[in-house]
Design a protein around this motif. Structure first.
Motif, PDB file in Angstrom:
ATOM      1  N   HIS A   1       0.832  -1.210   0.000  1.00 49.33           N
ATOM      2  CA  HIS A   1       0.000   0.000   0.000  1.00 49.33           C
ATOM      3  C   HIS A   1       0.864   1.257   0.000  1.00 49.33           C
ATOM      4  CE1 HIS A   1      -2.795   2.886   2.150  1.00 49.33           C
ATOM      5  NE2 HIS A   1      -3.555   2.470   1.173  1.00 49.33           N
ATOM      6  N   GLY A   2       2.170   1.102   0.192  1.00 47.97           N
ATOM      7  CA  GLY A   2       3.080   2.247   0.181  1.00 47.97           C
ATOM      8  C   GLY A   2       3.276   2.895   1.548  1.00 47.97           C
ATOM      9  N   ASP A   3       2.885   2.192   2.625  1.00 47.27           N
ATOM     10  CA  ASP A   3       2.927   2.808   3.963  1.00 47.27           C
ATOM     11  C   ASP A   3       4.334   3.154   4.452  1.00 47.27           C
ATOM     12  OD1 ASP A   3       0.235   2.475   3.796  1.00 47.27           O
ATOM     13  OD2 ASP A   3       0.023   1.197   5.563  1.00 47.27           O
ATOM     14  N   ILE A   4       5.369   2.485   3.935  1.00 49.53           N
ATOM     15  CA  ILE A   4       6.748   2.889   4.307  1.00 49.53           C
ATOM     16  C   ILE A   4       7.518   3.371   3.073  1.00 49.53           C
ATOM     17  CG2 ILE A   4       6.954   1.479   6.410  1.00 49.53           C
ATOM     18  CD1 ILE A   4       8.676  -0.516   4.636  1.00 49.53           C
ATOM     19  N   GLY A   5       6.793   3.690   2.032  1.00 54.12           N
ATOM     20  CA  GLY A   5       7.465   4.109   0.791  1.00 54.12           C
ATOM     21  C   GLY A   5       8.098   2.911   0.118  1.00 54.12           C
ATOM     22  N   GLU A   6       9.245   3.142  -0.507  1.00 56.24           N
ATOM     23  CA  GLU A   6       9.950   2.055  -1.216  1.00 56.24           C
ATOM     24  C   GLU A   6      10.812   1.279  -0.216  1.00 56.24           C
ATOM     25  OE1 GLU A   6      10.611  -0.052  -4.512  1.00 56.24           O
ATOM     26  OE2 GLU A   6       9.295   1.707  -4.416  1.00 56.24           O
ATOM     27  N   PRO A   7      10.600  -0.048  -0.026  1.00 60.49           N
ATOM     28  CA  PRO A   7      11.455  -0.808   0.905  1.00 60.49           C
ATOM     29  C   PRO A   7      12.916  -0.789   0.455  1.00 60.49           C
ATOM     30  CG  PRO A   7       9.572  -2.132   0.183  1.00 60.49           C
ATOM     31  CD  PRO A   7       9.588  -0.902  -0.679  1.00 60.49           C
TER      32      PRO A   7
ATOM     33  N   LYS B   1      16.418 -13.288  21.672  1.00 58.02           N
ATOM     34  CA  LYS B   1      15.923 -12.203  20.812  1.00 58.02           C
ATOM     35  C   LYS B   1      15.446 -12.889  19.547  1.00 58.02           C
ATOM     36  CE  LYS B   1      18.223  -7.987  20.866  1.00 58.02           C
ATOM     37  NZ  LYS B   1      19.208  -7.026  20.312  1.00 58.02           N
ATOM     38  N   MET B   2      14.141 -13.020  19.429  1.00 62.54           N
ATOM     39  CA  MET B   2      13.611 -13.803  18.300  1.00 62.54           C
ATOM     40  C   MET B   2      12.530 -13.047  17.587  1.00 62.54           C
ATOM     41  SD  MET B   2      13.327 -17.664  18.793  1.00 62.54           S
ATOM     42  CE  MET B   2      13.715 -18.493  20.297  1.00 62.54           C
ATOM     43  N   GLY B   3      12.363 -13.400  16.333  1.00 62.53           N
ATOM     44  CA  GLY B   3      11.241 -12.830  15.591  1.00 62.53           C
ATOM     45  C   GLY B   3      11.461 -11.384  15.212  1.00 62.53           C
ATOM     46  N   VAL B   4      12.709 -10.901  15.252  1.00 58.47           N
ATOM     47  CA  VAL B   4      12.971  -9.504  14.875  1.00 58.47           C
ATOM     48  C   VAL B   4      13.075  -9.420  13.346  1.00 58.47           C
ATOM     49  CG1 VAL B   4      14.561  -7.547  15.069  1.00 58.47           C
ATOM     50  CG2 VAL B   4      14.231  -9.102  17.028  1.00 58.47           C
ATOM     51  N   VAL B   5      12.121  -8.724  12.745  1.00 59.10           N
ATOM     52  CA  VAL B   5      12.169  -8.474  11.297  1.00 59.10           C
ATOM     53  C   VAL B   5      11.742  -7.021  11.088  1.00 59.10           C
ATOM     54  CG1 VAL B   5      11.372  -9.134   8.989  1.00 59.10           C
ATOM     55  CG2 VAL B   5      11.513 -10.865  10.786  1.00 59.10           C
ATOM     56  N   GLU B   6      12.700  -6.176  10.752  1.00 59.72           N
ATOM     57  CA  GLU B   6      12.418  -4.750  10.586  1.00 59.72           C
ATOM     58  C   GLU B   6      12.737  -4.353   9.143  1.00 59.72           C
ATOM     59  OE1 GLU B   6      13.863  -4.048  15.190  1.00 59.72           O
ATOM     60  OE2 GLU B   6      15.145  -3.390  13.524  1.00 59.72           O
ATOM     61  N   ILE B   7      11.761  -3.739   8.498  1.00 56.06           N
ATOM     62  CA  ILE B   7      11.947  -3.329   7.101  1.00 56.06           C
ATOM     63  C   ILE B   7      11.952  -1.803   7.053  1.00 56.06           C
ATOM     64  CG2 ILE B   7      11.055  -3.518   4.731  1.00 56.06           C
ATOM     65  CD1 ILE B   7      11.441  -6.278   5.866  1.00 56.06           C
ATOM     66  N   THR B   8      13.016  -1.245   6.524  1.00 59.02           N
ATOM     67  CA  THR B   8      13.081   0.217   6.411  1.00 59.02           C
ATOM     68  C   THR B   8      12.871   0.632   4.959  1.00 59.02           C
ATOM     69  OG1 THR B   8      14.457   0.525   8.354  1.00 59.02           O
ATOM     70  CG2 THR B   8      14.609   2.226   6.663  1.00 59.02           C
TER      71      THR B   8
ATOM     72  N   THR C   1       9.947   2.877   9.015  1.00 62.20           N
ATOM     73  CA  THR C   1      10.385   1.520   9.325  1.00 62.20           C
ATOM     74  C   THR C   1       9.190   0.728   9.832  1.00 62.20           C
ATOM     75  OG1 THR C   1      12.660   2.158   9.836  1.00 62.20           O
ATOM     76  CG2 THR C   1      11.864   0.127  10.848  1.00 62.20           C
ATOM     77  N   LEU C   2       9.036  -0.478   9.283  1.00 63.17           N
ATOM     78  CA  LEU C   2       7.901  -1.329   9.636  1.00 63.17           C
ATOM     79  C   LEU C   2       8.423  -2.561  10.362  1.00 63.17           C
ATOM     80  CD1 LEU C   2       4.846  -2.329   7.621  1.00 63.17           C
ATOM     81  CD2 LEU C   2       6.496  -4.125   8.105  1.00 63.17           C
ATOM     82  N   VAL C   3       7.738  -2.924  11.449  1.00 62.47           N
ATOM     83  CA  VAL C   3       8.091  -4.137  12.181  1.00 62.47           C
ATOM     84  C   VAL C   3       7.138  -5.246  11.760  1.00 62.47           C
ATOM     85  CG1 VAL C   3       8.188  -5.215  14.461  1.00 62.47           C
ATOM     86  CG2 VAL C   3       9.031  -2.881  14.143  1.00 62.47           C
ATOM     87  N   ILE C   4       7.710  -6.309  11.206  1.00 62.72           N
ATOM     88  CA  ILE C   4       6.935  -7.495  10.829  1.00 62.72           C
ATOM     89  C   ILE C   4       6.915  -8.428  12.038  1.00 62.72           C
ATOM     90  CG2 ILE C   4       6.981  -9.576   9.366  1.00 62.72           C
ATOM     91  CD1 ILE C   4       7.866  -8.017   7.062  1.00 62.72           C
ATOM     92  N   PRO C   5       5.771  -9.057  12.347  1.00 63.53           N
ATOM     93  CA  PRO C   5       5.765  -9.977  13.480  1.00 63.53           C
ATOM     94  C   PRO C   5       6.635 -11.206  13.217  1.00 63.53           C
ATOM     95  CG  PRO C   5       3.532  -9.696  12.573  1.00 63.53           C
ATOM     96  CD  PRO C   5       4.459  -8.946  11.691  1.00 63.53           C
ATOM     97  N   ASP C   6       6.969 -11.921  14.266  1.00 64.81           N
ATOM     98  CA  ASP C   6       7.810 -13.122  14.185  1.00 64.81           C
ATOM     99  C   ASP C   6       7.368 -14.014  13.017  1.00 64.81           C
ATOM    100  OD1 ASP C   6       9.115 -15.535  14.562  1.00 64.81           O
ATOM    101  OD2 ASP C   6       8.928 -15.478  16.744  1.00 64.81           O
TER     102      ASP C   6
ATOM    103  N   LYS D   1       3.707  -2.755  13.238  1.00 64.19           N
ATOM    104  CA  LYS D   1       3.745  -1.325  13.564  1.00 64.19           C
ATOM    105  C   LYS D   1       4.772  -0.591  12.707  1.00 64.19           C
ATOM    106  CE  LYS D   1       6.488  -2.264  17.657  1.00 64.19           C
ATOM    107  NZ  LYS D   1       6.745  -1.991  19.043  1.00 64.19           N
ATOM    108  N   ILE D   2       4.533   0.729  12.612  1.00 67.39           N
ATOM    109  CA  ILE D   2       5.363   1.567  11.732  1.00 67.39           C
ATOM    110  C   ILE D   2       5.823   2.790  12.514  1.00 67.39           C
ATOM    111  CG2 ILE D   2       5.295   3.073   9.684  1.00 67.39           C
ATOM    112  CD1 ILE D   2       3.241   1.179   8.450  1.00 67.39           C
ATOM    113  N   THR D   3       7.082   3.170  12.350  1.00 65.08           N
ATOM    114  CA  THR D   3       7.553   4.452  12.887  1.00 65.08           C
ATOM    115  C   THR D   3       8.148   5.273  11.742  1.00 65.08           C
ATOM    116  OG1 THR D   3       8.827   5.514  14.642  1.00 65.08           O
ATOM    117  CG2 THR D   3       9.879   3.662  13.541  1.00 65.08           C
ATOM    118  N   ARG D   4       8.020   6.583  11.881  1.00 62.93           N
ATOM    119  CA  ARG D   4       8.505   7.469  10.813  1.00 62.93           C
ATOM    120  C   ARG D   4       9.592   8.392  11.354  1.00 62.93           C
ATOM    121  NH1 ARG D   4       4.890   6.359   7.004  1.00 62.93           N
ATOM    122  NH2 ARG D   4       2.945   5.516   7.794  1.00 62.93           N
ATOM    123  N   ALA D   5      10.315   9.056  10.480  1.00 63.20           N
ATOM    124  CA  ALA D   5      11.417   9.929  10.898  1.00 63.20           C
ATOM    125  C   ALA D   5      10.884  11.016  11.831  1.00 63.20           C
ATOM    126  CB  ALA D   5      12.051  10.570   9.667  1.00 63.20           C
ATOM    127  N   PRO D   6      11.583  11.266  12.988  1.00 61.79           N
ATOM    128  CA  PRO D   6      11.123  12.318  13.905  1.00 61.79           C
ATOM    129  C   PRO D   6      11.260  13.684  13.256  1.00 61.79           C
ATOM    130  CG  PRO D   6      13.261  11.487  14.567  1.00 61.79           C
ATOM    131  CD  PRO D   6      12.818  10.635  13.419  1.00 61.79           C
TER     132      PRO D   6
END
Ligand SMILES: NC(=O)c1ccc[n+]([C@@H]2O[C@H](COP(=O)([O-])OP(=O)(O)OC[C@H]3O[C@@H](n4cnc5c(N)ncnc54)[C@H](O)[C@@H]3O)[C@@H](O)[C@H]2O)c1
Length: 375
Positions: free
Chosen positions: A142-148, A254-261, A266-271, A280-285
């Motif tokens: 959907h474009g929520d984090i722009g271009e991965p 530390k398991m299930g860490v998958v972070e896509i920027t 940056t989007l966190v994918i579940p395990d 969840k998604i965080t954006r540049a401050p």
């Protein structure tokens, strides 16, 4: 004439993970589990009694059963390809636990054999077909984090010798943290970025032997044959890059860490070893002053929740309707090719090209219902 009604399924290998498969496959109306087989027929018998499956026996009994259209191969990695090949030779579609095989040649041969026979091969993991990873993929599409652009994944704990009663295979060729847990993370990355182009990696082994911690053989010492910590970086054909840790050496879980920027966040994918979780998604401050206070937007999870067995169901439906399974043999082979390349990079200290390619993996449709009778 094409059969109708539930697809007849037989199991080969009825060890630890067969419980989860049996609990779930017996709840899907499109699946009918008719027989369980194992080298140890007493194990198959006990599992049949526990899960209400009418017949049990040897692998040969499963292969010869006229009502079995699809075989679920839950043996150990060293024999995955051989058992799957026997299933194809017997005229059955086959779902294999990961990895598809322990070397490229037998994986390729299996897919060629299946194609020639007009049969389908599906390969775990199917966790990535669950609402967790699928919701994350839809947000990216959907474009929520722009271009991965890049990803990081982490899977580290002290190792499966602490919970598995027969853990030797998990420290042998075809396993270790890379081949045992890598398929979850690398499959999720291929879902997002497409085919891997090349890899580089380093690895180490903390102990020459391990000791079984649980079950009848607790206290037994066995040899560790593979690296138990691997750090890998990968470059994707379409431009993404990733870094991954796969470790059976760390007391710090530390398991299930998958972070896509991406270009926008940056989007966190579940395990990817689970079927759901938080997306969840965080954006540049807006200013340096609030850099430590990342704000998170939750992405609502969509899709029907089901557990291990979803890929078997998708394969069974594809077999009947003439479709292609989402957790396909081709995807399983590309992930294996990538893991073998990472292993070669560890051993040889060089960047290794990954030659195989896989088509983009379609999303699971939002209204996919595992609990519907469709056949
Ligand atoms: N245990 C888990 O948590 C888990 C989770 C996900 C995936 N898996 C995967 O599932 C597969 C099985 O794992 P498990 O933990 O159930 O192992 P397990 O050792 O508990 O069971 C494997 C079973 O396969 C049987 N078997 C081996 N070779 C056979 C053959 N040639 N013919 C017939 N039966 C044969 C064994 O007798 C045994 O009962 C592995 O590939 C593993 O990576 C396991």
């Amino acid at each position: 004439m094409t059969a109708t009604g539930p697809v007849g399924v037989g199991f080969i290998g009825t060890g630890m993970i067969s419980n989860t498969y049996l609990e779930n496959l017996t709840t899907f109306p499109d699946i009918n589990v008719v027989i369980l087989g194992d080298l140890d027929t007493e194990v198959a018998k006990a599992q049949a009694a526990k899960h209400g499956i009418p017949q049990w026996g040897t692998a040969a009994d499963v292969l010869a059963h006229p009502d079995v259209e699809l075989i679920v191969n839950l043996t150990i990695p060293a024999v995955h390809a051989q058992v799957a090949s026997e299933a194809i030779a017997a005229g059955k579609h086959v779902w294999s636990e990961k990895p598809i095989s322990v070397d490229r040649e037998s994986g390729r041969a299996l897919l060629a054999q299946a194609q020639a026979a007009g049969l389908l091969v599906g390969v775990a993991p199917d966790t990535v077909l669950g609402p967790g990873v699928q919701t994350a993929r839809r947000a990216i599409a959907h474009g929520d984090i722009g271009e991965p652009l890049s990803a990081q994944t982490v899977m580290q704990y002290i190792g499966p010798d602490i919970f598995h009663p027969s853990p030797e295979f998990l420290f042998s060729k075809g396993a270790g943290p890379l081949f045992d847990m890598g398929p979850y993370y690398l499959t999720a990355l291929v879902h997002v970025f497409g085919s891997v182009e090349s890899v580089a990696a380093v690895g180490s082994k903390s102990r020459a032997t391990r000791t079984i911690q649980t079950g009848d053989r607790a206290g037994t010492v066995f040899d560790v044959q593979v690296p138990t910590h691997v750090s890998a970086i990968a470059k994707y054909v379409d431009g993404g890059i990733s870094q991954s840790v796969f470790s059976f050496d760390s007391p710090m879980v530390k398991m299930g860490v998958v972070e896509i920027t991406g270009t926008e966040g940056t989007l966190v994918i579940p395990d990817p070893n689970r079927f759901t979780g938080d997306v969840k998604i965080t954006r540049a401050p807006a200013a340096a002053a609030i850099m430590d206070e990342a704000t998170w937007e939750s992405v609502p999870i969509t899709g029907v929740y089901a557990e291990r067995g979803l890929g078997v169901l998708d394969l069974a439906r594809a077999a009947r309707t003439g479709g292609r399974p989402l957790a396909s043999g081709e995807l399983g082979l590309h992930v294996l090719d990538t893991m073998v390349a990472i292993d070669e990079a560890v051993t040889e200290g060089r960047t290794v090209a990954v030659d195989s390619r896989v088509d983009p993996v379609p999303l699971v449709s939002d209204d996919y219902d595992p609990f519907a009778a469709t056949l």
